[in-house]
Enzyme design. Sequence first.
Site, mmCIF file in Angstrom:
data_model
loop_
_atom_site.group_PDB
_atom_site.id
_atom_site.type_symbol
_atom_site.label_atom_id
_atom_site.label_comp_id
_atom_site.label_asym_id
_atom_site.label_seq_id
_atom_site.Cartn_x
_atom_site.Cartn_y
_atom_site.Cartn_z
ATOM 1 N N TRP A 184 -31.538 19.440 -2.975
ATOM 2 C CA TRP A 184 -31.421 19.686 -3.793
ATOM 3 C C TRP A 184 -33.384 19.540 -4.375
ATOM 4 C CZ3 TRP A 184 -27.560 16.668 -1.265
ATOM 5 C CH2 TRP A 184 -26.101 17.152 -1.782
ATOM 6 N N HIS A 198 -28.144 18.643 -9.993
ATOM 7 C CA HIS A 198 -26.949 18.864 -9.978
ATOM 8 C C HIS A 198 -26.331 17.593 -10.755
ATOM 9 C CE1 HIS A 198 -26.996 15.626 -6.117
ATOM 10 N NE2 HIS A 198 -27.561 15.152 -7.441
ATOM 11 N N ARG A 224 -33.345 23.838 -10.591
ATOM 12 C CA ARG A 224 -33.629 23.847 -8.980
ATOM 13 C C ARG A 224 -35.165 24.480 -8.369
ATOM 14 N NH1 ARG A 224 -28.507 23.368 -5.457
ATOM 15 N NH2 ARG A 224 -27.309 21.871 -6.711
HETATM 16 C C1 FA5 Z 1 -24.328 20.111 -5.275
HETATM 17 O O1 FA5 Z 1 -25.270 20.429 -5.985
HETATM 18 C C2 FA5 Z 1 -23.015 18.976 -5.151
HETATM 19 N N1 FA5 Z 1 -23.814 18.005 -6.533
HETATM 20 C C3 FA5 Z 1 -21.427 19.658 -5.509
HETATM 21 C C4 FA5 Z 1 -20.966 17.475 -5.123
HETATM 22 C C5 FA5 Z 1 -20.261 17.273 -6.058
HETATM 23 C C6 FA5 Z 1 -20.449 18.016 -3.445
HETATM 24 C C7 FA5 Z 1 -19.599 16.203 -6.051
HETATM 25 C C8 FA5 Z 1 -19.149 16.734 -3.478
HETATM 26 C C9 FA5 Z 1 -19.069 16.322 -4.576
HETATM 27 P P1 FA5 Z 1 -23.933 22.108 -4.026
HETATM 28 O O2 FA5 Z 1 -26.178 22.470 -4.032
HETATM 29 O O3 FA5 Z 1 -23.319 23.162 -2.863
HETATM 30 O O4 FA5 Z 1 -23.847 21.221 -4.401
HETATM 31 O O5 FA5 Z 1 -23.635 23.189 -5.790
HETATM 32 C C10 FA5 Z 1 -22.762 22.650 -6.055
HETATM 33 C C11 FA5 Z 1 -22.589 24.726 -6.846
HETATM 34 O O6 FA5 Z 1 -23.402 24.648 -7.453
HETATM 35 C C12 FA5 Z 1 -22.571 25.368 -5.318
HETATM 36 O O7 FA5 Z 1 -21.314 25.813 -4.528
HETATM 37 C C13 FA5 Z 1 -22.944 26.841 -6.534
HETATM 38 O O8 FA5 Z 1 -21.905 27.503 -6.899
HETATM 39 C C14 FA5 Z 1 -23.759 25.902 -7.755
HETATM 40 N N2 FA5 Z 1 -24.915 26.455 -7.007
HETATM 41 C C15 FA5 Z 1 -26.046 25.532 -6.585
HETATM 42 N N3 FA5 Z 1 -27.085 26.412 -6.594
HETATM 43 C C16 FA5 Z 1 -27.030 26.960 -7.199
HETATM 44 C C17 FA5 Z 1 -27.873 27.949 -7.521
HETATM 45 N N4 FA5 Z 1 -29.744 28.394 -7.504
HETATM 46 N N5 FA5 Z 1 -27.611 28.990 -8.294
HETATM 47 C C18 FA5 Z 1 -26.648 29.289 -9.197
HETATM 48 N N6 FA5 Z 1 -25.561 28.271 -8.447
HETATM 49 C C19 FA5 Z 1 -26.308 27.384 -7.864
#
Ligand code: FA5
Length: 368
Positions: A184, A198, A224
Amino acid sequence: MPKSHSSKRAGKNDRKPSISALVRDIKKQLLSDLQSDPPISTAQLKTKYLGKQGMVTRAMKEIGAVAPEKRSEAGKELNTLKLWAEGQMSRVSETEKMRLDSGIASDDGFDVTAPFPPNTTGSERPGLEPKVGTLHPLTTVGEKAIRIFESMGFHLVEARRLDDDYNSFEALNIPKGHPARDLWDTFWTEDRLIPIPHTSAMQNRILSSVKPPIREIIVGKCFRNEATDASHEHTFYQLEGVYVDKNVTLTDLIGTLSHFMNAFYGRDIKYKIQPSYFPFVEPGLEFLIECLVCGQRGCPFCHYSKWVEVIPCGPIHPNVLRESGLNPDEYSGFAWGLGFDRLVILRNQISDIRLLHSGDLKFLEQFR
Ligand code: FA5
């Protein structure tokens, strides 16, 4: 004798205002006439200022009385005044013409702020109708997703835009120096606040302030420090879900997410669960759905795997429950973090996430 004659002339001229003062007065008067309500017509203005006996014309005649050494300077001032006055007249006459062309005979109802030419009537020139905007696809998808979760009994909360290290990481079982922080990677303000990376940053606030049963969804804009590409933006939206009660199991999590997907796409969507890792859930899981871009034939979007990861999720880690004051022996729950942008892309088969935030009207008009 010449002396007394010239001093008599000088005395008479002294009482006259200088050319500069004359120019200043005429300008002031014309500006005030231009703002008069009701407006003065161009014909009247022309007579008053540029006609044979007009104020500008008479001022120009005064040039003869100016001392020879000052005449050139005064001439320039008067010419500038004349040009400026003529410019004002033609501007007024243009406005009058437009008003007449538009059929608005009276001054009442003439809207100078209208976003189209005043001589345009909608039915005759539909191309010049003011354009009506539409909701952004992220908004429509977001609203649809929220409505489905609300129909399941979830309550909506908005995420903070800025939060601190404790809520973004520490309270989520990610202590300082934990390698998962790299996932993150984000921006920091000078006073160590974070534009949230997030929506999980709201988990501790909710768990520690709402009494179980807890059924909350959190919508937020996330940021991010990302090297952007077709599927990664520096700014995007997430919809987090938090559910806590007694005897909550993994089956409840899977049932909730699969019901959401079916309701969202209006048919039974194939899904599967695979292991993943997030320090705040145990076990960490990923909810995948069939690739809707290629109909599971294999395509670049699903990396030819026929499946797309859409919702990271899992049962809430006992450390997270404990940190927020909930006894993990008494309560259990689950959480997920769904990316809106990915849902929009899947639904509309969009090739590049950056189009969503581009503000490009050609792209956005496709969603009318
Ligand atoms: C998380 O952010 C965790 N907080 C999610 C979580 C919550 C897990 C509760 C367990 C329990 P992640 O980094 O994978 O996880 O991001 C979650 C979703 O956000 C991704 O599947 C994607 O759909 C979206 N996402 C993440 N980064 C990006 C990005 N740079 N651009 C667009 N969408 C993004």
